[in-house]
Design an enzyme around this catalytic site. Structure first.
Site, PDB file in Angstrom:
ATOM      1  CG  ASP B  32      -1.556   1.287   2.096  1.00  0.00           C
ATOM      2  OD1 ASP B  32      -2.246   1.568   0.748  1.00  0.00           O
ATOM      3  OD2 ASP B  32      -2.133   1.412   2.415  1.00  0.00           O
ATOM      4  CB  SER B  35      -0.498   3.320   5.135  1.00  0.00           C
ATOM      5  OG  SER B  35      -0.174   1.628   4.273  1.00  0.00           O
ATOM      6  CG  ASN B  37       2.251   2.314  10.701  1.00  0.00           C
ATOM      7  OD1 ASN B  37       2.087   3.224   9.877  1.00  0.00           O
ATOM      8  ND2 ASN B  37       3.262   2.137  11.681  1.00  0.00           N
ATOM      9  CD1 TRP B  39      -1.895  -2.346  10.046  1.00  0.00           C
ATOM     10  CD2 TRP B  39      -2.211  -4.131  10.470  1.00  0.00           C
ATOM     11  NE1 TRP B  39      -2.605  -2.692   9.605  1.00  0.00           N
ATOM     12  CE2 TRP B  39      -2.989  -3.607   9.599  1.00  0.00           C
ATOM     13  CE3 TRP B  39      -2.746  -5.315  10.561  1.00  0.00           C
ATOM     14  CZ2 TRP B  39      -3.984  -3.810   8.875  1.00  0.00           C
ATOM     15  CZ3 TRP B  39      -3.887  -5.707  10.268  1.00  0.00           C
ATOM     16  CH2 TRP B  39      -5.136  -4.741   9.929  1.00  0.00           C
ATOM     17  CE1 TYR B  75      -4.888   1.504   7.278  1.00  0.00           C
ATOM     18  CE2 TYR B  75      -4.796   0.632   9.078  1.00  0.00           C
ATOM     19  CZ  TYR B  75      -4.501   0.805   7.645  1.00  0.00           C
ATOM     20  OH  TYR B  75      -2.756   0.477   8.558  1.00  0.00           O
ATOM     21  CG  ASP B 215      -3.774   5.164  -2.459  1.00  0.00           C
ATOM     22  OD1 ASP B 215      -2.351   3.874  -1.649  1.00  0.00           O
ATOM     23  OD2 ASP B 215      -4.202   5.598  -1.349  1.00  0.00           O
ATOM     24  CB  THR B 218      -6.981   3.815  -3.476  1.00  0.00           C
ATOM     25  OG1 THR B 218      -6.660   4.208  -1.858  1.00  0.00           O
ATOM     26  CG2 THR B 218      -8.202   4.355  -4.091  1.00  0.00           C
TER      27      THR B 218
END
Lengths: 46, 325
Positions: B32, B35, B37, B39, B75, B215, B218
């Protein structure tokens, strides 16, 4: 050297929810807004 | 209390595999660029959503290092909370040691239950990383694991194969012509300045230039609600009960290109790209978004755009490169 990660195309979460008949219920209470992913407006100052 | 989470990934279709820990534990993630991070669900998480996904078990990894830091990422209408830890992350054969990542403890709501991915690997700038966690690509570069400070993305329309994220280089076999470079206008998201959006030479949006975020996380092409309404109307799309812009599939042969002009270069998007065909149904690849536009118009160039234009994310020079895929 280029390190490649293959990406696979899978059924989206939307399609999963449609198939399970859950999307309409979700949309009754939520209006998904693509902008909500992004941080407040000051993040976009150029 | 959040009741839903991760709504922004409702339409995401492209996923890759990474592994974390020693021995490796595999996860399906979204790569992505919207963003920063990394996780994944963890065994600390007892939400139903976590139970139905792969969960990282730190006790099974000999290289895991715990921290006392917490992580919270919002989010959309929901959020994910967890803790931060360090471990070895393997991506495309790259062994990224001492990578900080989030181990989710709660993922509220039913929404995530049916998500076709386990976690998210963010590829945007560190400035938007929650808890100041070093993003995966920054760590790769800092550790000297990639030869160039850039990565690139090719998204294929093919249902099964061909799409790829490339770290540390550019493979020219994925595009034709030359790459056109656009400076990043704000180093947070992969944000650039767009000159205008036109159809048949007529400006339909972004008349005085606007900002756009490239992005991969998206799926569609998103813009201000009013501008999107104009486009949907122009192409004959009407919203159905599921919030999609339905459109006649036969329109693919007659509708004009929507042209995005960026840094003086025109990037036409043909109807075959912005009309998404599934079986006998077609929907518009445009979607509206509500955002305070007091600082100007914002567009999101998602997978609909990236499928047409091979994209290079150049951290060394803070620029984005586009070429016809």
């Amino acid at each position: 050297v280029v390190h490649k990660v293959p990406l696979v195309k899978k059924k989206s979460l939307r399609k999963n929810l449609i198939e399970k008949g859950l999307l309409q219920d979700y949309l009754k209470t939520h209006s998904p807004n693509p902008a909500s992913k992004y941080f407040p407006k000051d993040a976009f100052a150029s | 209390e959040s009741t839903e989470s991760l709504e922004n990934y409702l339409d995401t279709e492209y996923f890759g595999t990474i592994s974390i820990g020693t021995p490796p534990q595999e996860f399906t993630v979204i790569f992505d660029t919207g963003s920063s991070n990394l996780w994944v669900p963890s065994t600390y998480c007892h939400s139903l959503a976590c139970a139905l996904h792969k969960r990282f078990n730190p006790e099974d990894s000999s290289t895991y290092q715990a921290t006392s830091k917490t992580l919270s990422i919002t989010y959309g209408t929901g959020s994910m909370t967890g803790i931060l830890g360090y471990d070895t992350v393997k991506v495309a054969g790259i062994e990224d040691t001492n990578q900080i990542f989030g181990l989710s403890k709660t993922e509220p709501g039913l929404f995530f239950l049916f998500a076709p991915f386990d976690g998210i690997l963010g590829l945007a700038y560190p400035s938007i990383s929650a808890s100041d966690a070093t993003p995966v690509f920054d760590n790769m570069w800092n550790e000297g694991l990639v030869s160039q400070d850039l990565f690139s993305v090719y998204l294929s329309s093919d249902e099964q194969k061909g799409s790829v994220v490339m770290f540390g280089g550019i493979d020219s076999s994925y595009y034709t012509g030359s790459l056109n470079w656009v400076p990043v206008s704000h180093e947070g998201y992969w944000q650039i300045t767009m000159d205008s959006i036109t159809i048949n030479g007529e400006t339909i949006a972004c008349a005085d230039s606007c900002q756009a975020v490239v992005d991969t996380g998206t799926s569609l092409l998103a813009g201000p609600t009013s501008a999107i309404s104009s486009i949907q109307s122009y192409i004959g799309a009407s919203e159905n009960l599921l919030g999609e812009g339905t459109i006649s599939c036969s329109a693919i042969d007659s509708l004009p290109d929507v042209v995005f002009t960026i840094n003086g270069v025109q990037y036409p998007l043909p109807a075959s790209a912005y009309i998404l065909q599934e079986d006998d149904d077609c929907i518009s690849g445009f979607e509206g978004m509500n955002l305070d536009t007091s600082t100007g118009e914002l567009w999101i160039l998602g997978d609909v755009f990236i499928r047409q234009y091979f994209t290079v994310f150049d951290r060394a020079n803070n620029q984005v490169g586009f070429a016809a895929a």
